[in-house]
Design an enzyme around this catalytic site. Structure first.
Site, PDB file in Angstrom:
ATOM      1  CD  GLU A  28      -2.993  -0.677   2.423  1.00 36.61           C
ATOM      2  OE1 GLU A  28      -2.691   0.127   3.328  1.00 36.61           O
ATOM      3  OE2 GLU A  28      -4.026  -1.359   2.452  1.00 36.61           O
ATOM      4  NE  ARG A  58      12.826  18.110 -11.502  1.00 34.17           N
ATOM      5  CZ  ARG A  58      12.246  18.638 -12.582  1.00 34.17           C
ATOM      6  NH1 ARG A  58      11.611  19.776 -12.485  1.00 34.17           N
ATOM      7  NH2 ARG A  58      12.303  18.006 -13.741  1.00 34.17           N
ATOM      8  CG  HIS A  61      11.107  24.617  -5.358  1.00 30.83           C
ATOM      9  ND1 HIS A  61      10.966  23.635  -6.301  1.00 30.83           N
ATOM     10  CD2 HIS A  61      12.034  25.482  -5.846  1.00 30.83           C
ATOM     11  CE1 HIS A  61      11.767  23.897  -7.330  1.00 30.83           C
ATOM     12  NE2 HIS A  61      12.428  25.008  -7.069  1.00 30.83           N
ATOM     13  CE  LYS A  71       6.091  20.715  -1.905  1.00 33.11           C
ATOM     14  NZ  LYS A  71       7.307  21.220  -2.562  1.00 33.11           N
ATOM     15  CE1 TYR A 131       5.424  18.318  -5.737  1.00 36.82           C
ATOM     16  CE2 TYR A 131       6.700  16.807  -7.060  1.00 36.82           C
ATOM     17  CZ  TYR A 131       6.186  18.070  -6.849  1.00 36.82           C
ATOM     18  OH  TYR A 131       6.442  19.076  -7.743  1.00 36.82           O
ATOM     19  CG  ASP A 169      15.349  25.557  -8.709  1.00 40.91           C
ATOM     20  OD1 ASP A 169      14.420  26.251  -8.242  1.00 40.91           O
ATOM     21  OD2 ASP A 169      15.225  24.349  -8.961  1.00 40.91           O
TER      22      ASP A 169
END
Length: 189
Positions: A28, A58, A61, A71, A131, A169
């Site tokens: 799961e 990345r 943020h 998240k 995410y 970035d």
């Protein structure tokens, strides 16, 4: 699922129970009931997915108040180094980070509550990263901090000369140049 606490309040590693046999495996990847019981009462409203190649970094943020996001992240193909940085004013761990390798093989997930900046580096030839967010994307509140800020001390495990960053970035300010609106007393989720 097993919950592993980190040194940052609210940031946890989630290891699912994986059932393997000759056919492959099953687990799961998310259960609202179990997540609410073991991690936090969250209502995720948006799922995102990105595909990146080796060397892509990345982040870091986050969204400003009142659009902050929690998240739940995972890597479904390849491997990434996932990083959360505490940006809560007044926090004893302000500016500290947690780095966790998430891979398609280890099935680990990282939960990053509100009040933390987030980023990742792709360690494999290619990675597919997913995410869940508990608030919708708000471009007017989208911001970040410099990935290679020496004050953060993050080892992205990618040589700087091989790092692939977006124009956005590259232009993010250092941690010491930012005014943060999320306070230690604000709700994490």
């Amino acid at each position: 699922m097993e919950i592993i606490k980190t040194e940052l309040e609210g940031v946890v590693i989630i290891e699912p129970r994986v059932f393997k046999d000759a056919r492959g495996y099953f687990f799961e990847s998310f259960s609202q009931r179990e997540f609410n019981e073991k991690v936090a009462p969250i209502n995720f409203v948006q799922d995102n997915e990105s595909m990146s190649v080796y060397g892509v970094v990345r982040g870091l943020h986050y969204q400003r108040m009142p659009y902050t996001q929690s998240k739940l992240v995972r890597c479904v193909k390849g491997a990434v180094l996932d990083v959360a940085v505490d940006i809560r004013k007044g926090s004893p761990t302000f500016g500290k980070h947690v780095a966790v390798e998430l891979t398609a093989e280890n099935h680990r997930q990282l939960f990053i509550p509100r009040g933390f900046a987030h980023g990742f580096a792709v360690l494999s030839d290619e990675a597919v990263f997913q995410y869940k967010c508990d608030n919708f994307y708000a471009p007017q509140a989208d911001t970040g901090i410099q990935l290679f800020d020496e004050a953060l001390g993050i080892d992205w495990r990618i040589p700087v000369e091989k790092a692939i960053l977006s124009e956005k970035d590259l232009k993010q300010p250092l941690l010491c140049e930012k005014a943060f609106d999320f306070d230690i007393n604000d709700k994490l989720y």
